[in-house]
Design a protein around this motif. Structure first.
Motif, PDB file in Angstrom:
ATOM      1  N   TYR A   1      60.006  14.275  46.314  1.00  0.00           N
ATOM      2  CA  TYR A   1      60.418  15.526  46.961  1.00  0.00           C
ATOM      3  C   TYR A   1      60.462  16.613  45.901  1.00  0.00           C
ATOM      4  O   TYR A   1      60.736  16.345  44.726  1.00  0.00           O
ATOM      5  N   VAL A   2      60.204  17.852  46.341  1.00  0.00           N
ATOM      6  CA  VAL A   2      60.352  19.011  45.467  1.00  0.00           C
ATOM      7  C   VAL A   2      61.244  20.021  46.183  1.00  0.00           C
ATOM      8  O   VAL A   2      61.198  20.147  47.413  1.00  0.00           O
ATOM      9  N   SER A   3      62.045  20.720  45.419  1.00  0.00           N
ATOM     10  CA  SER A   3      62.905  21.761  45.972  1.00  0.00           C
ATOM     11  C   SER A   3      62.036  22.908  46.478  1.00  0.00           C
ATOM     12  O   SER A   3      61.132  23.371  45.784  1.00  0.00           O
ATOM     13  N   LEU A   4      62.316  23.371  47.696  1.00  0.00           N
ATOM     14  CA  LEU A   4      61.584  24.505  48.263  1.00  0.00           C
ATOM     15  C   LEU A   4      61.745  25.730  47.362  1.00  0.00           C
ATOM     16  O   LEU A   4      60.786  26.479  47.131  1.00  0.00           O
ATOM     17  N   LYS A   5      62.936  25.901  46.807  1.00  0.00           N
ATOM     18  CA  LYS A   5      63.206  27.030  45.902  1.00  0.00           C
ATOM     19  C   LYS A   5      62.281  26.960  44.678  1.00  0.00           C
ATOM     20  O   LYS A   5      61.683  27.970  44.282  1.00  0.00           O
ATOM     21  N   ASP A   6      62.149  25.773  44.072  1.00  0.00           N
ATOM     22  CA  ASP A   6      61.272  25.609  42.912  1.00  0.00           C
ATOM     23  C   ASP A   6      59.806  25.842  43.290  1.00  0.00           C
ATOM     24  O   ASP A   6      59.046  26.450  42.537  1.00  0.00           O
ATOM     25  N   LEU A   7      59.415  25.350  44.465  1.00  0.00           N
ATOM     26  CA  LEU A   7      58.039  25.509  44.931  1.00  0.00           C
ATOM     27  C   LEU A   7      57.692  26.985  45.118  1.00  0.00           C
ATOM     28  O   LEU A   7      56.640  27.447  44.708  1.00  0.00           O
ATOM     29  N   MET A   8      58.622  27.741  45.713  1.00  0.00           N
ATOM     30  CA  MET A   8      58.366  29.164  45.982  1.00  0.00           C
ATOM     31  C   MET A   8      58.373  30.002  44.705  1.00  0.00           C
ATOM     32  O   MET A   8      57.860  31.120  44.700  1.00  0.00           O
TER      33      MET A   8
END
Length: 192
Positions: free
Chosen positions: A43-50
């Motif tokens: 899983y990756v944090s949506l915040k980190d992805l954005m």
């Protein structure tokens, strides 16, 4: 080449309830795969992805439980409304000698022909290059200030960055300076 770190959380396959819970908490499923490497599910944090860079080529150093892999962002799948990311694919290039990758073009300067009324038109925004992982450029800068009205910039006119080979056809057009548009003035017709 710019490298961005992403901390990933390991994920077990087959647990839909866990995926739903993690999505509610702001995490998205990730697949890390590549040639001659074991696939990892995470899983990756949506915040980190954005917060990942836009408009440039970059590498991702994916950290899954202390195991670091150098990856390219291969795909971000979005929901049916086309807005929210629902899944991410990272391509592991840790053991790859050379790769083909699209690199953005950055045009600098104002073409001389624009000052004469011409219009600068870009046909290609990226070039495909083949390079070792360490030689991939963030972008390819092209000075267009010498372009006059009627000039055409082809792929063959670009000097590849050190360690790179441009894979696009040399005849492809990157940009042109078009002739000024001439407005037709209505003429009065005289009757005799």
């Amino acid at each position: 080449m710019r490298k961005v770190s992403l901390k990933l959380i390991p994920r077990e396959l087959g647990k839909k309830s866990e995926i739903k819970r993690m999505r509610r908490e702001g995490y998205i499923p990730v697949e890390v795969y590549g040639k001659d490497v074991e696939n990892r599910h995470a899983y990756v944090s949506l915040k980190d992805l954005m917060s990942l860079p836009h408009g440039e080529t970059f590498l991702i150093e994916a950290d899954v439980d202390g195991e670091k892999r150098v990856c390219l962002l291969k795909d971000i799948q979005v929901g049916y409304l086309g807005d929210d990311p629902v899944h991410v694919d990272l391509y592991d290039i840790s053991h790859t000698k050379e790769i083909e990758i699209e690199v953005p073009l950055e045009f600098v300067g104002t073409p001389a022909g624009v000052g004469l009324g011409g219009t600068f038109e870009v046909m290609m925004h990226t070039l495909t290059v083949k390079a070792s992982v360490d030689s991939i450029p963030d972008k390819i800068t092209v000075d267009v200030s010498a372009m006059n009205v009627g000039d055409v910039l082809h792929v063959r006119d670009i000097t590849p960055p050190s360690g790179c080979v441009i894979m696009d056809s040399p005849e492809e057009v990157i940009a042109v300076v078009l002739e000024p548009e001439v407005e037709e003035t209505p003429t009065e017709e005289t009757t005799t």
